[in-house]
Write a protein that holds these residues in place. Structure first.
Motif, PDB file in Angstrom:
ATOM      1  N   ILE A   4       0.853  -1.178   0.000  1.00 46.67           N
ATOM      2  CA  ILE A   4       0.000   0.000   0.000  1.00 46.67           C
ATOM      3  C   ILE A   4       0.894   1.234   0.000  1.00 46.67           C
ATOM      4  CG2 ILE A   4      -1.737   1.289   1.292  1.00 46.67           C
ATOM      5  CD1 ILE A   4      -2.557  -1.568   2.422  1.00 46.67           C
ATOM      6  N   ASN A  12      -3.642   3.264  -1.366  1.00 49.23           N
ATOM      7  CA  ASN A  12      -4.401   2.230  -2.062  1.00 49.23           C
ATOM      8  C   ASN A  12      -3.460   1.180  -2.615  1.00 49.23           C
ATOM      9  OD1 ASN A  12      -4.104   2.576  -5.298  1.00 49.23           O
ATOM     10  ND2 ASN A  12      -3.872   4.565  -4.270  1.00 49.23           N
ATOM     11  N   ASN A  13      -4.022   0.031  -2.962  1.00 47.81           N
ATOM     12  CA  ASN A  13      -3.264  -0.995  -3.668  1.00 47.81           C
ATOM     13  C   ASN A  13      -3.999  -1.406  -4.942  1.00 47.81           C
ATOM     14  OD1 ASN A  13      -5.366  -2.454  -2.594  1.00 47.81           O
ATOM     15  ND2 ASN A  13      -4.126  -4.200  -1.960  1.00 47.81           N
ATOM     16  N   LEU A  16      -4.501   3.385  -8.172  1.00 53.94           N
ATOM     17  CA  LEU A  16      -5.373   4.538  -8.399  1.00 53.94           C
ATOM     18  C   LEU A  16      -4.694   5.580  -9.286  1.00 53.94           C
ATOM     19  CD1 LEU A  16      -8.187   5.484  -7.580  1.00 53.94           C
ATOM     20  CD2 LEU A  16      -7.165   6.612  -5.590  1.00 53.94           C
ATOM     21  N   GLN A  23      -9.209   8.767  -9.878  1.00 56.32           N
ATOM     22  CA  GLN A  23      -8.473   9.407  -8.790  1.00 56.32           C
ATOM     23  C   GLN A  23      -9.039  10.788  -8.495  1.00 56.32           C
ATOM     24  OE1 GLN A  23      -4.344  10.323  -9.597  1.00 56.32           O
ATOM     25  NE2 GLN A  23      -3.776  10.073  -7.456  1.00 56.32           N
ATOM     26  N   GLY A  76      -7.993   4.510   3.246  1.00 54.36           N
ATOM     27  CA  GLY A  76      -7.605   4.167   1.894  1.00 54.36           C
ATOM     28  C   GLY A  76      -8.411   3.018   1.326  1.00 54.36           C
ATOM     29  N   ILE A  77      -7.946   2.484   0.197  1.00 52.23           N
ATOM     30  CA  ILE A  77      -8.670   1.476  -0.580  1.00 52.23           C
ATOM     31  C   ILE A  77      -7.774   0.252  -0.712  1.00 52.23           C
ATOM     32  CG2 ILE A  77      -9.735   0.978  -2.803  1.00 52.23           C
ATOM     33  CD1 ILE A  77      -9.845   4.151  -3.111  1.00 52.23           C
ATOM     34  N   PHE A  78      -8.182  -0.846  -0.050  1.00 50.64           N
ATOM     35  CA  PHE A  78      -7.332  -2.037  -0.014  1.00 50.64           C
ATOM     36  C   PHE A  78      -8.153  -3.260  -0.419  1.00 50.64           C
ATOM     37  CE2 PHE A  78      -5.921   0.344   4.031  1.00 50.64           C
ATOM     38  CZ  PHE A  78      -5.230   1.289   3.295  1.00 50.64           C
ATOM     39  N   ARG A 153     -12.884   3.170   7.017  1.00 51.53           N
ATOM     40  CA  ARG A 153     -12.184   2.600   5.873  1.00 51.53           C
ATOM     41  C   ARG A 153     -13.076   1.650   5.091  1.00 51.53           C
ATOM     42  NH1 ARG A 153     -10.087  -0.598   3.067  1.00 51.53           N
ATOM     43  NH2 ARG A 153     -10.780  -2.391   4.242  1.00 51.53           N
ATOM     44  N   TRP A 156     -14.931   3.617   2.744  1.00 53.41           N
ATOM     45  CA  TRP A 156     -14.082   3.905   1.584  1.00 53.41           C
ATOM     46  C   TRP A 156     -14.072   2.724   0.611  1.00 53.41           C
ATOM     47  CZ3 TRP A 156     -11.535   7.695  -0.824  1.00 53.41           C
ATOM     48  CH2 TRP A 156     -11.395   8.928  -0.164  1.00 53.41           C
ATOM     49  N   TYR A 160     -15.249   3.204  -3.224  1.00 52.92           N
ATOM     50  CA  TYR A 160     -14.365   2.917  -4.357  1.00 52.92           C
ATOM     51  C   TYR A 160     -15.090   2.086  -5.411  1.00 52.92           C
ATOM     52  CZ  TYR A 160     -11.085   0.173  -7.102  1.00 52.92           C
ATOM     53  OH  TYR A 160     -10.446  -0.462  -8.141  1.00 52.92           O
ATOM     54  N   THR A 233     -12.596  -7.102  -2.008  1.00 51.54           N
ATOM     55  CA  THR A 233     -12.817  -6.049  -1.008  1.00 51.54           C
ATOM     56  C   THR A 233     -13.311  -6.648   0.299  1.00 51.54           C
ATOM     57  OG1 THR A 233     -13.304  -4.385  -2.691  1.00 51.54           O
ATOM     58  CG2 THR A 233     -14.171  -3.988  -0.502  1.00 51.54           C
TER      59      THR A 233
END
Length: 472
Positions: A4, A12-13, A16, A23, A76-78, A153, A156, A160, A233
């Protein structure tokens, strides 16, 4: 193992930076999220909190601990790592490759599933907004903030997906997730349990045990989805959800342990004058939070659930372990139906129509493990009281049991009988006021409120009385 990048504005991973349009859209949503957090997030202000933050999604990377200023937490976005060989495991598309884009015929249904799941995440933060003001210890305060930032999160994560895969409608739904508020008379959260107050720490422990456990099972069904980005996700979200349930499980453990100690010390079950929470009051909290959480599973019979399964959008809990054809077109189940004459009857249904019931039964079996834990504490204290889950039909507002008055032992009674006895089964206004009267904040290192026992272990190898939170 996907790392990340915390140098980016939105960690993010999902590369993005490689999609400038997406983005920019998410960077436009980010200030609105931060405004929502500032207004609807935790009321108590802190200097820093010892928080867990993911630095990668692999086994060794998703739990990095450090002191963090909560407003500066890097949401963030993982997504979990992609399995290039993954195929659909159920429904009419079983055996086909999973989808990396949304099939047009399932667009509306997938969007609805993501929105409903996404709506629960900020709701719980809103419900717990004031809890930090009455934390029983720094350890508990730290756990509250950990739950809150991870729910943020998880929001998020759903946003996403809405932005990346659902175009203008998805962006509008992402805006709506910040406009609804828990308990609002004009724009409440979608699901009823997320409009209930979490006004005290016993309620918080019950919520994180029972309602977050519902979240575990809902995420588990979405993890099976043929829409691979949603599956990945939810797989990562489940790692974080486990901590939320741990907070609930051990929180109730500690309340029961302290109450049991007071019962032994004073040789009476009436420990309210001693500053403890009576065991029968704990049972009423169990009854309420468990049954409100059961409503989250929806009606026992559901054509929507059947259609989601057949289409491959939402599977069963641990679908791969099921020993059937994973299509269920010829399978049946029995469901108990309450009658107006006060008797129960058994109906046979298609297994496809009873998928909500299947998931609920898995959840109930899991909830029983907590009851057994708490009863072992009472048994070890040689106290002749035992907790129990009420009948699944008790206190229900959704499904076959709604509109019926069913006691905790499963007896169908009339409204007058219910009203006369419900104070023994559900928390009364006097119960709630008493528990709130115990909620005095304890923020000195090494001290804890008198109504709850200290934890056996601290966080990440630290002692329980470590200074997990620095206050201004």
């Amino acid at each position: 193992m996907a790392s990340i990048n915390y140098d980016e504005k939105i960690p993010n991973n999902v590369d993005l930076a490689g999609d400038r349009r997406l983005q920019r859209a998410l960077e436009g949503w980010q200030p609105k999220f931060l405004d929502w957090w500032g207004e609807m997030g935790p009321t108590l202000r802190t200097t820093s909190v010892y928080l867990r933050t993911a630095v990668s999604v692999g086994r060794d990377g998703w739990a990095h601990f450090d002191q963090v200023a909560v407003p500066d937490y890097r949401w963030g976005i993982f997504l979990a790592d992609r399995d290039p060989d993954r195929v659909i495991g159920f429904g009419e598309h079983r055996g086909e490759p999973v989808w990396q884009q949304v099939p047009g015929e399932y667009r509306a249904d997938l969007q609805r599933l993501i929105v409903v799941q996404g709506d629960t995440e900020p709701a719980s933060v809103e419900q717990q907004k004031l809890l930090g003001l009455t934390a029983p210890s720094l350890y508990d305060l730290r756990n509250l903030f950990q739950v809150n930032v991870e729910e943020g999160r998880h929001l998020w994560a759903m946003v996403y997906l809405l932005h990346a895969y659902f175009g203008k409608e998805g962006r509008e739904e992402a805006e709506g997730l910040l406009l609804r508020n828990s308990g609002s008379p004009d724009s409440p959260r979608i699901l009823g349990a997320f409009n209930e107050q979490t006004a005290d720490w016993l309620a918080f422990f019950m919520f994180t045990y029972f309602t977050d456990r519902d979240g575990k099972y809902q995420l588990g069904t979405l993890k099976e989805s043929a829409f691979d980005p949603l599956s990945r996700t939810c797989e990562f979200m489940l790692k974080e959800e486990a901590h939320h349930m741990f907070v609930g499980t051990t929180g109730v453990d500690r309340v029961v342990e302290r109450s049991a100690a007071l019962v032994r010390e004073h040789d009476t079950l009436d420990i309210a004058p001693c500053g403890g929470i009576p065991l029968d009051l704990i049972q009423r909290y169990i009854n309420f939070h468990y049954t409100v959480s059961l409503d989250l599973f929806g009606s026992e019979t559901s054509t929507n659930a059947a259609n989601y399964f057949t289409a491959g959008l939402k599977g069963r809990w641990q679908e791969a372990r099921r020993r059937d054809d994973h299509r269920l077109t010829d399978d049946g189940v029995h469901v108990q139906r309450p009658g107006a004459d006060g008797t129960w009857s058994a109906d046979e249904l298609s297994a496809l129509l009873a998928l909500n019931l299947d998931l609920r039964d898995e959840y109930i079996a899991d909830c029983e493990t907590g009851i057994k834990r708490w009863n072992r504490i009472l048994a070890s204290a040689e106290i002749d009281v035992r907790f129990a889950l009420p009948h699944p039909g008790f206190n229900r507002a959704v499904g076959l049991h709604s509109g019926h008055h069913i006691t905790p032992d499963g007896t169908i009674v009339d409204e007058a009988t219910w009203r006369a006895a419900s104070h023994r089964w559900l928390p009364t206004s006097e119960d709630l006021a008493f528990v709130r009267s115990l909620m005095h904040p304890v923020t000195e290192r090494g001290r804890i409120a008198s109504w709850v026992a200290p934890p056996r272990n601290g966080v990440n190898g630290r002692p329980w009385d470590y200074e997990y939170v620095y206050l201004p």
